[in-house]
Write an enzyme that holds these catalytic residues in place. Structure first.
Site, PDB file in Angstrom:
ATOM      1  N   LYS A  52       3.791   4.190  14.242  1.00 34.83           N
ATOM      2  CA  LYS A  52       2.878   3.327  13.487  1.00 34.83           C
ATOM      3  C   LYS A  52       3.257   1.863  13.712  1.00 34.83           C
ATOM      4  O   LYS A  52       2.384   1.006  13.886  1.00 34.83           O
ATOM      5  CB  LYS A  52       2.910   3.698  11.997  1.00 34.83           C
ATOM      6  N   GLN A  96       5.403   6.531   3.809  1.00 37.44           N
ATOM      7  CA  GLN A  96       5.400   7.745   4.620  1.00 37.44           C
ATOM      8  C   GLN A  96       5.738   8.957   3.747  1.00 37.44           C
ATOM      9  O   GLN A  96       6.693   8.935   2.968  1.00 37.44           O
ATOM     10  CB  GLN A  96       6.418   7.593   5.772  1.00 37.44           C
ATOM     11  N   ASP A 119      -3.815   4.362   3.641  1.00 35.98           N
ATOM     12  CA  ASP A 119      -3.862   5.808   3.878  1.00 35.98           C
ATOM     13  C   ASP A 119      -5.109   6.437   3.245  1.00 35.98           C
ATOM     14  O   ASP A 119      -5.453   7.578   3.564  1.00 35.98           O
ATOM     15  CB  ASP A 119      -2.626   6.480   3.259  1.00 35.98           C
TER      16      ASP A 119
HETATM   17  N1  GUN Z   1       2.844  12.244   6.438  1.00 33.84           N
HETATM   18  C1  GUN Z   1       2.118  13.038   7.239  1.00 33.84           C
HETATM   19  N2  GUN Z   1       0.897  12.475   7.488  1.00 33.84           N
HETATM   20  C2  GUN Z   1       0.878  11.315   6.820  1.00 33.84           C
HETATM   21  C3  GUN Z   1      -0.093  10.287   6.702  1.00 33.84           C
HETATM   22  O1  GUN Z   1      -1.203  10.332   7.241  1.00 33.84           O
HETATM   23  N3  GUN Z   1       0.274   9.236   5.918  1.00 33.84           N
HETATM   24  C4  GUN Z   1       1.464   9.160   5.294  1.00 33.84           C
HETATM   25  N4  GUN Z   1       1.718   8.086   4.541  1.00 33.84           N
HETATM   26  N5  GUN Z   1       2.386  10.098   5.393  1.00 33.84           N
HETATM   27  C5  GUN Z   1       2.082  11.163   6.151  1.00 33.84           C
END
Ligand code: GUN
Length: 282
Positions: A52, A96, A119
């Site tokens: 990311k 996350q 998100d």
């Molecule tokens: N963990 C697995 N997929 C995601 C996601 O799309 N966003 C976040 N913040 N954590 C995750």
């Protein structure tokens, strides 16, 4: 011959489009900044977070990293989120998941300012999606809609079957397909005769978390199959929830694993970061 839906290609196009939008904002003196919060040392989460941050760098988005120890308390994390909410230089907040045991994920998500919830997990954004208002949308399902649109797969009036009802994928996926005027069915572990329901699908989205679960007996000829799963099988190779080799000859289009839905999640996160700023400056 089926069409392989190239998520890697589409995700690069989207990141390039985001890069241009970020540059346009920058010309007006407006930067885009994402706070990336990682708690603990989960190796998979570390990889995701690094990817990311790399995508941010590519798009010209500033990323500010907050790496907290496994021992972080819920109160400490909530305090950091409050600080980030109040900081006008932060446009997006990504925490996350999963979070270490003892931290209530729902409480953490709900603490994020919905305008910075890139998100799309906050109930305010989920509610907006549900009633057809503008808001930030969960990245993986939003990415799937982009794949369908950019491959000219019509959704309107089509039988769309979503297998899986998670808050992150299944439910928002169903709402997005409905927004596009699809006829939507959501299946889950208690669905009776999953096979018969899945066979109705013109568009089948599979997010069940079981490797190669969907074979050719679950699909009708001409179906478009979208595979959200990602697993590593016995010989170390990646595979999805769909048995690609078994179903591919019955499909008109299909996403591969890897290189299908996976890369779209980060591209749509970048899209949400720039949208969070554009929404403010509208
Ligand atoms: N963990 C697995 N997929 C995601 C996601 O799309 N966003 C976040 N913040 N954590 C995750």
């Amino acid at each position: 011959m089926t069409q392989i839906i190239d998520g890697k290609l589409i995700s690069s196009q989207i990141k390039d489009e985001v890069k241009e939008r970020v540059a346009a904002l920058s010309k007006k003196g407006r930067e885009v900044t994402l706070a990336v919060v990682l708690v603990g040392e989960d190796p998979a989460s570390q990889v995701y977070v690094n990817n990311k941050k790399k995508a941010c760098e590519y798009c010209g988005i500033n990323s500010k990293s907050f790496e907290l120890p496994e021992s972080t308390s819920e109160a400490e994390l909530l305090e950091l989120i409050k600080k980030l909410n109040d900081d006008a230089s932060i446009d997006g907040i990504l925490v996350q998941l999963p979070l270490p045991k003892g931290i209530d994920e729902d409480k953490v998500i709900m603490a994020i300012d919905p305008a910075k919830d890139v998100d799309g997990f906050h109930i305010s954004n989920v509610g907006s999606l549900c009633v057809g208002r503008e808001g930030l949308v969960s990245c993986t399902p939003a990415g799937i809609i982009e794949l369908l649109k950019r491959y000219n797969v019509a959704i309107e009036g089509k039988e769309c079957v979503v297998i899986g009802r998670s808050n992150i994928v299944g439910k928002p996926m169903a709402l997005l397909l409905l927004r596009e005027n699809g006829t939507v069915t959501v299946c889950h572990s208690r669905t009776k005769d999953l096979k018969e329901v899945a066979k109705r699908a013109d568009i089948l989205v599979v997010a069940i978390g079981k490797p190669k679960f969907i074979d050719d007996s679950y699909v009708k000829d001409g179906v478009v199959v979208i595979d959200v799963g990602i697993h590593r099988n016995e010989d170390g190779k990646l595979c999805g929830d769909v048995d690609f080799e078994s179903v591919k000859d019955k499909t008109s289009a299909i996403t591969p694993v890897p290189g299908g839905v996976g890369p779209m999640t980060i591209a749509m996160l970048m899209n949400n970061c720039v949208a969070a700023v554009e929404n403010k400056t509208k």
